[in-house]
Design a protein around this motif. Structure first.
Motif, PDB file in Angstrom:
ATOM      1  N   MET A   1      83.415 -21.249 140.656  1.00 37.28           N
ATOM      2  CA  MET A   1      82.630 -20.655 142.000  1.00 37.28           C
ATOM      3  C   MET A   1      82.413 -19.308 142.026  1.00 37.28           C
ATOM      4  N   ILE A   2      81.033 -18.941 142.539  1.00 40.63           N
ATOM      5  CA  ILE A   2      80.384 -17.868 142.796  1.00 40.63           C
ATOM      6  C   ILE A   2      80.847 -17.163 143.976  1.00 40.63           C
ATOM      7  N   THR A   3      81.065 -15.980 144.002  1.00 38.57           N
ATOM      8  CA  THR A   3      81.769 -15.380 145.282  1.00 38.57           C
ATOM      9  C   THR A   3      80.457 -14.864 145.905  1.00 38.57           C
ATOM     10  N   GLU A   4      80.493 -14.700 147.432  1.00 38.35           N
ATOM     11  CA  GLU A   4      79.456 -13.834 148.254  1.00 38.35           C
ATOM     12  C   GLU A   4      78.959 -12.814 147.487  1.00 38.35           C
ATOM     13  N   GLU A   5      79.860 -12.069 147.165  1.00 33.37           N
ATOM     14  CA  GLU A   5      79.635 -10.638 146.513  1.00 33.37           C
ATOM     15  C   GLU A   5      78.738 -10.629 145.331  1.00 33.37           C
ATOM     16  N   GLU A   6      79.141 -11.806 144.099  1.00 33.04           N
ATOM     17  CA  GLU A   6      78.461 -11.872 143.229  1.00 33.04           C
ATOM     18  C   GLU A   6      77.075 -12.364 143.450  1.00 33.04           C
ATOM     19  N   LYS A   7      76.955 -13.270 144.454  1.00 29.16           N
ATOM     20  CA  LYS A   7      75.631 -13.548 144.726  1.00 29.16           C
ATOM     21  C   LYS A   7      74.973 -12.545 145.453  1.00 29.16           C
ATOM     22  N   GLN A   8      75.360 -11.898 146.177  1.00 25.08           N
ATOM     23  CA  GLN A   8      74.412 -10.683 146.724  1.00 25.08           C
ATOM     24  C   GLN A   8      74.121  -9.699 145.468  1.00 25.08           C
ATOM     25  N   LYS A   9      75.023  -9.597 144.730  1.00 23.93           N
ATOM     26  CA  LYS A   9      74.382  -8.591 143.530  1.00 23.93           C
ATOM     27  C   LYS A   9      73.613  -9.129 142.632  1.00 23.93           C
ATOM     28  N   ILE A  10      73.389 -10.524 142.411  1.00 23.45           N
ATOM     29  CA  ILE A  10      72.243 -11.011 141.607  1.00 23.45           C
ATOM     30  C   ILE A  10      71.135 -11.248 142.479  1.00 23.45           C
ATOM     31  N   ILE A  11      71.035 -11.255 143.796  1.00 30.34           N
ATOM     32  CA  ILE A  11      69.954 -11.034 144.458  1.00 30.34           C
ATOM     33  C   ILE A  11      69.296  -9.591 144.439  1.00 30.34           C
ATOM     34  N   GLU A  12      70.267  -8.734 144.459  1.00 29.39           N
ATOM     35  CA  GLU A  12      69.998  -7.289 144.305  1.00 29.39           C
ATOM     36  C   GLU A  12      69.207  -6.808 143.068  1.00 29.39           C
ATOM     37  N   GLU A  13      69.890  -7.474 142.108  1.00 29.87           N
ATOM     38  CA  GLU A  13      69.310  -7.175 140.681  1.00 29.87           C
ATOM     39  C   GLU A  13      67.871  -7.902 140.676  1.00 29.87           C
ATOM     40  N   GLU A  14      67.524  -9.034 141.052  1.00 27.87           N
ATOM     41  CA  GLU A  14      66.316  -9.426 141.135  1.00 27.87           C
ATOM     42  C   GLU A  14      65.247  -8.698 142.027  1.00 27.87           C
ATOM     43  N   ARG A  15      65.801  -8.318 142.951  1.00 30.55           N
ATOM     44  CA  ARG A  15      64.848  -7.537 143.773  1.00 30.55           C
ATOM     45  C   ARG A  15      64.258  -6.129 143.021  1.00 30.55           C
ATOM     46  N   ARG A  16      65.262  -5.677 142.542  1.00 32.70           N
ATOM     47  CA  ARG A  16      65.065  -4.529 141.914  1.00 32.70           C
ATOM     48  C   ARG A  16      64.206  -4.608 140.507  1.00 32.70           C
ATOM     49  N   ARG A  17      64.200  -5.763 139.864  1.00 28.49           N
ATOM     50  CA  ARG A  17      63.505  -6.194 138.864  1.00 28.49           C
ATOM     51  C   ARG A  17      61.825  -6.286 139.401  1.00 28.49           C
ATOM     52  N   VAL A  18      61.875  -6.979 140.317  1.00 31.80           N
ATOM     53  CA  VAL A  18      60.369  -7.329 140.952  1.00 31.80           C
ATOM     54  C   VAL A  18      59.933  -5.913 141.465  1.00 31.80           C
ATOM     55  N   GLU A  19      60.814  -5.056 142.060  1.00 31.03           N
ATOM     56  CA  GLU A  19      60.098  -3.652 142.584  1.00 31.03           C
ATOM     57  C   GLU A  19      59.722  -2.867 141.421  1.00 31.03           C
ATOM     58  N   ASN A  20      60.202  -3.046 140.333  1.00 27.67           N
ATOM     59  CA  ASN A  20      60.077  -1.978 139.050  1.00 27.67           C
ATOM     60  C   ASN A  20      58.826  -2.768 138.231  1.00 27.67           C
ATOM     61  N   GLU A  21      58.821  -4.025 138.434  1.00 25.35           N
ATOM     62  CA  GLU A  21      57.470  -4.611 137.727  1.00 25.35           C
ATOM     63  C   GLU A  21      55.979  -4.228 138.572  1.00 25.35           C
ATOM     64  N   GLU A  22      56.387  -4.351 139.887  1.00 26.47           N
ATOM     65  CA  GLU A  22      55.306  -3.661 140.966  1.00 26.47           C
ATOM     66  C   GLU A  22      54.691  -2.327 140.697  1.00 26.47           C
ATOM     67  N   LYS A  23      55.941  -1.621 140.509  1.00 25.11           N
ATOM     68  CA  LYS A  23      55.749  -0.268 140.409  1.00 25.11           C
ATOM     69  C   LYS A  23      54.907   0.162 138.966  1.00 25.11           C
ATOM     70  N   MET A  24      55.312  -0.470 137.928  1.00 28.09           N
ATOM     71  CA  MET A  24      54.695  -0.383 136.687  1.00 28.09           C
ATOM     72  C   MET A  24      53.319  -0.799 136.885  1.00 28.09           C
ATOM     73  N   LYS A  25      52.916  -1.772 137.706  1.00 31.68           N
ATOM     74  CA  LYS A  25      51.617  -2.328 137.583  1.00 31.68           C
ATOM     75  C   LYS A  25      50.930  -1.015 138.325  1.00 31.68           C
ATOM     76  N   LYS A  26      51.430  -0.823 139.325  1.00 26.38           N
ATOM     77  CA  LYS A  26      50.576   0.186 140.076  1.00 26.38           C
ATOM     78  C   LYS A  26      50.357   1.584 139.245  1.00 26.38           C
ATOM     79  N   GLU A  27      51.241   1.892 138.430  1.00 24.93           N
ATOM     80  CA  GLU A  27      51.021   3.185 137.642  1.00 24.93           C
ATOM     81  C   GLU A  27      50.182   2.957 136.859  1.00 24.93           C
TER      82      GLU A  27
END
Length: 230
Positions: free
Chosen positions: A39-65
């Protein structure tokens, strides 16, 4: 004799079997139980979502640069190209302006009587056609072995092979309104005959200043004439 005794012992084949189903005869191996999904706890779930969000933001930042860097380099190259075009235009304007403002005044009276410099030229002039060296009109008209040569207001008759001196004069050369050269000159000219339907002269030019530079001489000499140092 004793009577044969019958073996009343029943054989296994004769032993009656109980009704047994095939499922009971063939025993199945026990089926392993499926592993339990952790079972995945709610805290772990939020952590995974946050990591994915950061990855997407980094990709967008690299594209803009990357896009920004490309535009910067492209703009720099275009700016350099515009700078080169502007430089060529400026040089062209300067050259044209210099040509248009170039003047050589050679009909003035000599300022002195010292001529330490000497240069010799082979000069070809058209027959019976006036040309201008700077603002000095020159006209050569042939007649048999003689030529009537007029330089400025002075006229002389030259025979083949006979040197003739012309009166000293002074020339001022200007460009952009600025004086580039001031020099007295004294010409000794020898007629040498016809060459390619033009009149050939050997000109000895004594001057008070060093001989005229080649680029300046090319601006002074008209297109119908040829002047070659010898």
């Amino acid at each position: 004799m004793d009577e044969e005794k019958k073996d009343n012992t029943s054989s296994p084949a004769d032993t009656p079997r109980e009704n047994v189903s095939p499922e009971e005869v063939v025993q199945k191996e026990p089926t392993p139980s499926a592993p339990e999904t952790p079972m995945i706890t709610e805290e772990e779930k939020q952590k995974i979502i946050e990591e994915e969000r950061r990855r997407v933001e980094n990709e967008e930042k690299m594209k803009k640069e990357a896009v920004k860097a490309y535009k910067k380099e492209h703009k720099k190259g275009f700016g350099l190209f515009k700078g080169l075009i502007l430089l060529v235009v400026i040089i062209g304007v300067v050259v044209v302006a210099g040509y248009l403002t170039f003047d050589a005044f050679g009909n003035q009276n000599a300022w002195g009587n010292s001529y330490p410099y000497v240069a010799t030229y082979d000069v070809l002039l058209p027959d019976s056609s006036e040309v201008f060296f700077g603002n000095v009109p020159v006209l050569a008209v042939s007649s048999g072995n003689d030529v009537t040569l007029k330089i400025g207001n002075e006229r002389q008759i030259l025979s083949i092979g006979t040197p003739v001196e012309f009166q000293p004069a002074h020339m001022t050369v200007k460009m952009y309104g600025l004086t580039l050269r001031e020099s007295d000159y004294h010409l000794t000219i020898t007629y040498r005959g016809l060459v390619d339907n033009r009149l050939d002269f050997l000109v000895s030019a004594r001057t008070s200043d060093s001989p005229m530079s080649s680029w300046m001489r090319e601006l002074v000499v008209p297109s119908q004439a040829t002047v070659r140092p010898v």
